[in-house]
Design an enzyme around this catalytic site. Structure first.
Site, PDB file in Angstrom:
ATOM      1  N   LYS A 251       0.860  -1.178   0.000  1.00 31.10           N
ATOM      2  CA  LYS A 251       0.000   0.000   0.000  1.00 31.10           C
ATOM      3  C   LYS A 251       0.897   1.228   0.000  1.00 31.10           C
ATOM      4  O   LYS A 251       1.485   1.584   1.018  1.00 31.10           O
ATOM      5  CB  LYS A 251      -0.926   0.014   1.216  1.00 31.10           C
ATOM      6  CG  LYS A 251      -1.887   1.178   1.195  1.00 31.10           C
ATOM      7  CD  LYS A 251      -2.837   1.136   2.359  1.00 31.10           C
ATOM      8  CE  LYS A 251      -3.937   2.179   2.224  1.00 31.10           C
ATOM      9  NZ  LYS A 251      -3.448   3.544   2.038  1.00 31.10           N
ATOM     10  N   ARG A 271      -8.066  10.993  -7.231  1.00 31.64           N
ATOM     11  CA  ARG A 271      -9.127  10.192  -6.634  1.00 31.64           C
ATOM     12  C   ARG A 271     -10.437  10.979  -6.577  1.00 31.64           C
ATOM     13  O   ARG A 271     -11.510  10.420  -6.663  1.00 31.64           O
ATOM     14  CB  ARG A 271      -8.654   9.814  -5.230  1.00 31.64           C
ATOM     15  CG  ARG A 271      -9.685   9.236  -4.346  1.00 31.64           C
ATOM     16  CD  ARG A 271      -8.956   8.691  -3.152  1.00 31.64           C
ATOM     17  NE  ARG A 271      -9.856   8.493  -2.049  1.00 31.64           N
ATOM     18  CZ  ARG A 271      -9.545   7.783  -0.979  1.00 31.64           C
ATOM     19  NH1 ARG A 271      -8.347   7.245  -0.878  1.00 31.64           N
ATOM     20  NH2 ARG A 271     -10.393   7.621  -0.017  1.00 31.64           N
ATOM     21  N   GLU A 301      -0.600   4.452  -7.930  1.00 27.41           N
ATOM     22  CA  GLU A 301      -0.260   5.436  -6.908  1.00 27.41           C
ATOM     23  C   GLU A 301       1.043   6.115  -7.322  1.00 27.41           C
ATOM     24  O   GLU A 301       2.014   5.441  -7.683  1.00 27.41           O
ATOM     25  CB  GLU A 301      -0.105   4.702  -5.567  1.00 27.41           C
ATOM     26  CG  GLU A 301      -0.057   5.603  -4.369  1.00 27.41           C
ATOM     27  CD  GLU A 301      -1.435   5.998  -3.822  1.00 27.41           C
ATOM     28  OE1 GLU A 301      -2.471   5.709  -4.463  1.00 27.41           O
ATOM     29  OE2 GLU A 301      -1.456   6.620  -2.750  1.00 27.41           O
ATOM     30  N   LYS A 425      -7.688  -2.586   3.517  1.00 30.27           N
ATOM     31  CA  LYS A 425      -6.358  -2.050   3.834  1.00 30.27           C
ATOM     32  C   LYS A 425      -5.926  -2.553   5.202  1.00 30.27           C
ATOM     33  O   LYS A 425      -6.742  -2.736   6.099  1.00 30.27           O
ATOM     34  CB  LYS A 425      -6.331  -0.528   3.741  1.00 30.27           C
ATOM     35  CG  LYS A 425      -7.378   0.164   4.531  1.00 30.27           C
ATOM     36  CD  LYS A 425      -7.442   1.642   4.155  1.00 30.27           C
ATOM     37  CE  LYS A 425      -8.706   2.248   4.731  1.00 30.27           C
ATOM     38  NZ  LYS A 425      -8.974   3.593   4.353  1.00 30.27           N
TER      39      LYS A 425
HETATM   40  P1  AMP Z   1      -6.977   5.035   2.208  1.00 31.04           P
HETATM   41  O1  AMP Z   1      -6.672   6.337   1.527  1.00 31.04           O
HETATM   42  O2  AMP Z   1      -6.253   4.842   3.487  1.00 31.04           O
HETATM   43  O3  AMP Z   1      -8.468   4.790   2.290  1.00 31.04           O
HETATM   44  O4  AMP Z   1      -6.443   3.868   1.275  1.00 31.04           O
HETATM   45  C1  AMP Z   1      -6.874   3.732  -0.034  1.00 31.04           C
HETATM   46  C2  AMP Z   1      -5.875   4.359  -0.975  1.00 31.04           C
HETATM   47  O5  AMP Z   1      -4.643   3.646  -0.949  1.00 31.04           O
HETATM   48  C3  AMP Z   1      -6.266   4.284  -2.421  1.00 31.04           C
HETATM   49  O6  AMP Z   1      -7.171   5.292  -2.757  1.00 31.04           O
HETATM   50  C4  AMP Z   1      -4.949   4.450  -3.135  1.00 31.04           C
HETATM   51  O7  AMP Z   1      -4.713   5.831  -3.318  1.00 31.04           O
HETATM   52  C5  AMP Z   1      -3.929   3.953  -2.133  1.00 31.04           C
HETATM   53  N1  AMP Z   1      -3.180   2.761  -2.572  1.00 31.04           N
HETATM   54  C6  AMP Z   1      -1.860   2.579  -2.367  1.00 31.04           C
HETATM   55  N2  AMP Z   1      -1.438   1.404  -2.837  1.00 31.04           N
HETATM   56  C7  AMP Z   1      -2.516   0.797  -3.375  1.00 31.04           C
HETATM   57  C8  AMP Z   1      -2.711  -0.455  -4.013  1.00 31.04           C
HETATM   58  N3  AMP Z   1      -1.713  -1.327  -4.201  1.00 31.04           N
HETATM   59  N4  AMP Z   1      -3.970  -0.741  -4.435  1.00 31.04           N
HETATM   60  C9  AMP Z   1      -4.981   0.139  -4.244  1.00 31.04           C
HETATM   61  N5  AMP Z   1      -4.844   1.327  -3.643  1.00 31.04           N
HETATM   62  C10 AMP Z   1      -3.635   1.669  -3.206  1.00 31.04           C
END
Ligand code: AMP
Length: 583
Positions: A251, A271, A301, A425
């Site tokens: 991530k 996004r 990303e 996540k």
């Molecule tokens: P969060 O912002 O904490 O809700 O986590 C989701 C975000 O993680 C997504 O919108 C992406 O911007 C980011 N992200 C980073 N690595 C990945 C990945 N391998 N797959 C999907 N999203 C990712």
């Protein structure tokens, strides 16, 4: 349609906070409206003129609006400013000023929806020299012909403060209520998620019904709403949700990018569907080179990197690149970025959103030729806790936030706009903030690249462990060096150069050049995290990991007063990690 009829609806919406009531009010409005007007009504109700991903934005500066209101009503700017300070809402201010200043027009021309919409669009589009005056005049004309309640909403939309509290979901519900049945709600939502255009969905549903909606497809150039993730805190829970097996990916902590590529044109969306293209010409170029298809939509990303250490830097660095109109070339040099792609939503005429994740990943692998600047997300299919924990530690060590677990079932489609357990996540906090400097011994170096070609680009730094008289690596240091220091490093270091790691140095990393530990530098890090590749306090917190300093920066101080065995000890770093984790 007259604008005053829409304003009556706005007043009704403002008088309730119940979502169900709002839905009913809007459904009634949509049912009684000519289909040709629905799109404009939907946009205006959201306080926009075009879908969010299009460039036309309202949002006149307050100062400019104040002058416009004075121009339209003859009120003094001081009077308006006073009232504004008291009321805080330009809508109420405008309404009050109009009520008190209005000289009766004998035969006022009522405002129509079309006139309001078109004038506002012209205001949003006006640019270049003299455009401020043009905007003010157009808006003053509208205000001049409006009733005081109409003016309240004109003021709000013009200054970017519509805020009726109507969520996109409420509009979708009311459209479904007006033109379809409850059961069809998901078809309406899907149409929105693939087009990101509420107005278009409303117009098509009204004029062509569900069949028409079925014809709305993913199109290159029209961003899809991003698929989102739920969060869980243990690998056990994740495996349970995922039927025992899932694809785990690093991530990355950066900026999500949806790239639309066609005929040598690349458009990047955030996004939130803002167009990011102009701020990232380097990403555009590297994606153009990497993409091997004719047309496609890929997602990934964008992370800031240190070109010398190859390490991912803190997220804030990439934010310097956002929304920039000037100085882009310098910003590209100062804050270089890399993209890690993780999905492919469309390829050469085919909408892949209904395909399973493994099939989309295959498409992604085929259409992208990986390069230095465009890579795929690190991904592994895993089915047991130990492997997940190990991969998690690796991800942290690589500068990532943790892992994303993704379903690989047959129905693992790309669910645009949805937050669900198809993606989970996993970001357990195995980091702690650092607020003190440490003194580390130089034990190795890596050759520089780009501007640092011919010099050392980064140094391998170690703590000292007095228990076994070893130097244990804790980070690769590439930041904080000015040009002069970089240039003198070889002179300072090369007399202690070795053909292999010094026998007292414990390293899992292969440096390009090794030194006998002698020079100590003062280093400030952002945080401490677990790492399988650094040997400092290895096995003390977790069996398979040591401690690493993340985002280390040289403070500029050579600790010439310290010998290598006076460096910060591994035990000290461990206590820093533990103390800070407790707070
Ligand atoms: P969060 O912002 O904490 O809700 O986590 C989701 C975000 O993680 C997504 O919108 C992406 O911007 C980011 N992200 C980073 N690595 C990945 C990945 N391998 N797959 C999907 N999203 C990712």
């Amino acid at each position: 349609m007259l604008y005053k009829d829409l304003v009556r609806v706005y007043e009704a919406l403002e008088s309730t906070s119940s979502r169900l009531e709002m839905t009913d009010i809007l459904a009634e409005l949509f049912r009684s409206t000519d289909c040709a007007h629905i799109r404009r009504i939907v946009y205006l109700t959201k306080g926009i003129l075009v879908p969010e991903f299009c460039p036309e934005k309202l949002g006149l500066a307050d100062r400019l609006y104040l002058r416009t209101l004075a121009m339209a009503t003859g009120a003094s700017e001081a009077e308006i400013r006073d009232l504004w300070a008291r009321e805080g809402d330009p809508g109420i201010v405008t309404e009050k000023i109009l009520k008190s200043k209005r000289q009766m027009t004998l035969f006022p021309t009522p405002l129509t929806l079309d006139r309001v919409y078109e004038s506002l669009l012209n205001i949003a589009r006006a640019e270049g020299s003299g455009s401020q005056e043009v905007k003010m005049r157009m808006l003053a004309d509208l205000l001049h012909d409006s009733t005081s309640s109409e003016a309240r909403y004109l003021a709000r939309i013009a200054t970017g403060r519509m805020r009726l509290g109507v969520a996109a979901q409420t509009i979708l519900d009311s459209l479904a209520q007006a033109f379809a049945t409850k059961e069809d709600k998901s078809a309406v939502e899907r149409a929105f998620n693939v087009t990101s255009d509420l107005g278009l969905v409303g117009e098509v549903l009204c004029s062509e019904g569900l069949e028409g909606l079925g014809q709305l497809h993913v199109v290159v150039g029209n961003p899809l709403r991003a698929m989102l993730a739920e969060r869980l805190t243990s690998p056990e829970e994740i495996l349970e949700r995922m039927n025992g097996r899932a694809m785990f990916e690093y991530k990355y902590d950066g900026l999500r990018i949806q790239a639309h590529i066609k005929d040598d044109t690349v458009t990047l969306y955030s996004r939130r569907l803002e167009d990011l293209t102009t701020g990232f010409p380097d990403v555009v170029e590297s994606l153009k080179k990497a993409f091997q298809g004719k047309s496609g939509i890929v997602e990934g990303e964008c992370v800031p990197v240190d070109v010398n250490t190859g390490e991912i830097l803190p997220f804030q660095e990439v934010s310097h690149r956002r929304g920039r109109k000037h100085g882009i070339t310098t910003a590209i040099e100062e804050y270089p970025v890399r993209v890690h792609l993780f999905d492919c939503l469309y390829l050469d005429g085919k909408d892949l959103t209904m395909y399973s994740l493994p099939d989309r990943r295959t498409a992604l692998t085929r259409c992208i030729e990986v390069s230095e600047d465009v890579r795929l997300s690190e991904a592994r299919v895993l089915d047991n806790v130990d492997d997940i924990e190990k991969f998690f530690t690796e991800a942290l060590a690589a500068g990532c936030e943790g892992l994303m677990a993704k379903s690989i079932d047959d129905d693992s489609a790309y669910r645009a706009g949805a937050r669900g357990y198809q993606w989970i996540k996993y970001k357990r906090e195995y980091r702690s903030e650092m607020n003190d400097t440490v003194d580390l011994a130089i034990v190795g170096a890596f050759h520089g690249r780009g501007r640092r070609g011919g010099l050392y680009g980064a140094l391998l730094m170690a703590t000292y462990n007095p228990e076994n008289d070893r130097f244990e690596t804790a980070c690769k240091l590439g930041s904080g060096f000015d040009d002069a220091t970089l240039a003198e490093l070889p002179d300072r270091l090369d007399h202690s150069r070795l053909p292999h790691a010094h026998s007292l140095v414990n390293s899992k990393m292969d440096a390009d050049v090794w030194f006998e530990p002698s020079i100590v530098l003062e280093v400030l890090g952002a945080e401490l995290s677990l790492s399988p590749i650094h040997t400092c306090a290895f096995g003390k917190i977790r069996e398979d990991a040591g401690l690493a300093i993340r985002f280390p920066r040289f403070t500029g101080t050579f600790r010439d007063d310290k010998g290598p065995r006076d460096a910060t000890t591994s035990q000290e770093l461990l206590s820093m990690y533990e103390a800070q984790r407790k707070t």
